[in-house]
Design a protein around this motif. Structure first.
Motif, short mmCIF file in Angstrom:
data_model
loop_
_atom_site.label_atom_id
_atom_site.label_comp_id
_atom_site.label_asym_id
_atom_site.label_seq_id
_atom_site.Cartn_x
_atom_site.Cartn_y
_atom_site.Cartn_z
N LEU A 129 0.81 -1.21 0.00
CA LEU A 129 0.00 0.00 0.00
C LEU A 129 0.85 1.27 0.00
O LEU A 129 0.49 2.26 -0.65
N ARG A 188 1.19 5.60 -2.79
CA ARG A 188 -0.27 5.49 -2.87
C ARG A 188 -0.90 5.81 -1.51
O ARG A 188 -1.90 6.50 -1.42
N VAL A 210 -8.11 4.69 2.15
CA VAL A 210 -8.07 3.68 1.09
C VAL A 210 -9.50 3.28 0.75
O VAL A 210 -10.33 3.13 1.66
N ALA A 211 -9.80 3.12 -0.53
CA ALA A 211 -11.12 2.65 -0.94
C ALA A 211 -11.27 1.18 -0.58
O ALA A 211 -10.30 0.42 -0.55
N GLY A 243 -12.59 -1.37 -2.18
CA GLY A 243 -12.18 -2.29 -3.24
C GLY A 243 -10.68 -2.38 -3.37
O GLY A 243 -10.13 -3.47 -3.59
N GLU A 244 -10.01 -1.25 -3.25
CA GLU A 244 -8.55 -1.26 -3.34
C GLU A 244 -7.93 -2.04 -2.19
O GLU A 244 -6.96 -2.78 -2.39
N LEU A 245 -8.49 -1.88 -1.01
CA LEU A 245 -7.97 -2.62 0.14
C LEU A 245 -8.16 -4.12 -0.06
O LEU A 245 -7.27 -4.91 0.23
N GLU A 246 -9.31 -4.53 -0.59
CA GLU A 246 -9.56 -5.96 -0.83
C GLU A 246 -8.56 -6.54 -1.81
O GLU A 246 -8.01 -7.62 -1.60
N ILE A 247 -8.32 -5.83 -2.91
CA ILE A 247 -7.38 -6.33 -3.93
C ILE A 247 -5.98 -6.45 -3.34
O ILE A 247 -5.29 -7.46 -3.53
N CYS A 248 -5.56 -5.42 -2.62
CA CYS A 248 -4.22 -5.44 -2.03
C CYS A 248 -4.11 -6.52 -0.97
O CYS A 248 -3.09 -7.22 -0.87
#
Length: 255
Positions: A50, A55, A84-85, A87-92
């Motif tokens: 992250l 980012r 952090v959004a 969806g972005e947290l889930e992907i990461c």
């Protein structure tokens, strides 16, 4: 993956267990029989993924750990505070989970034991079934074997060969790996420096090796010790100091 680790993980899933499966090569956390997080000294954690490249500022990450880590709600704090959004947290998180699980459940990970009730400081993000984790590990191992069936490239220091890179079809990502291949750093050490998933770097190294652009030196030079990253600030409600020391020593041996 060792049979004992796989059998234990499968049994824990069937029992809908909550806690941490510990090995010398990493930790896999479960909640109600599903994998919620994994960590390994070989794999850059979600904090590295992250914060690398700006980012998420390192200060924002540290604030989340300081404020929400003791309550094991770092993930939800990052989202609710707008840092952090979701969806972005889930992907990461999934990227870090599968990356660390690949190493934590490796064939040479040593004996495993289960610590019931241990909860990871990140908190819930997106659980993954044990069967899906196993499939992904097997898929990754098969991919590496197809690319270059010599696993020493994953763990030994790599050094560029005397080959004209300009004449080869080298991607930008592979060039970044080449720039750090100095005969001292391993693939996982390069991943830490680049802030990328370690498995992606293993793929790049094996492809470069297959193309004759990197090799493993016959004798590894003496490696300077590097400080271990703070990847386990809140490992569980009952920290295992011996485990953390083994993971720290394993990381330092790779850098």
């Amino acid at each position: 993956m060792t049979a004992s680790a796989l059998t234990t993980l499968t049994d824990l899933a069937a029992e809908r267990a909550t806690g941490a499966l510990l090995a010398d090569s990493g930790v896999v956390y479960l909640v109600d029989g599903e994998v919620v997080h994994a960590e390994s000294p070989a794999a850059p954690g979600i904090d590295v993924l992250l914060t690398h490249g700006g980012r998420l500022p390192a200060e924002s990450w540290q604030e989340a750990v300081d404020r929400a880590g003791p309550q094991r709600r770092v993930g939800s704090f990052l989202v609710s505070s707008g840092r952090v959004a979701g969806g972005e947290l889930e992907i990461c998180h999934l990227s870090a989970l599968f990356d660390a699980a690949y190493f934590a459940l490796s064939p040479d990970g040593g004996p495993v034991r289960f610590r019931s009730g241990a909860v990871h400081w990140l908190g819930p993000v997106r659980p993954v079934g044990v069967a899906a984790v196993e499939r992904e590990i097997r898929r990754r191992r098969a991919l590496l074997d197809r690319l270059w069936p010599r696993p020493e490239a994953d763990t030994a220091p790599v050094v560029p060969c005397d080959t004209d890179v300009r004449a080869a079809a080298v991607t930008r990502r592979q060039r970044a790996v080449l720039s750090l291949a100095d005969g001292v750093r391993t693939a996982t050490a390069i991943a830490w420096l680049l802030g990328r998933p370690a498995f992606h770097t293993l793929v790049d190294v094996r492809r470069l090796a297959a193309a004759g652009l990197v090799r493993t030196p016959p004798v590894a030079p003496v490696r300077a010790a590097s400080p271990a990253p703070p990847w386990a600030a809140f490992p569980s409600a009952d920290p295992d100091i011996a485990l953390l020391r083994r993971l720290r020593d394993a990381l330092e041996a790779q850098l």
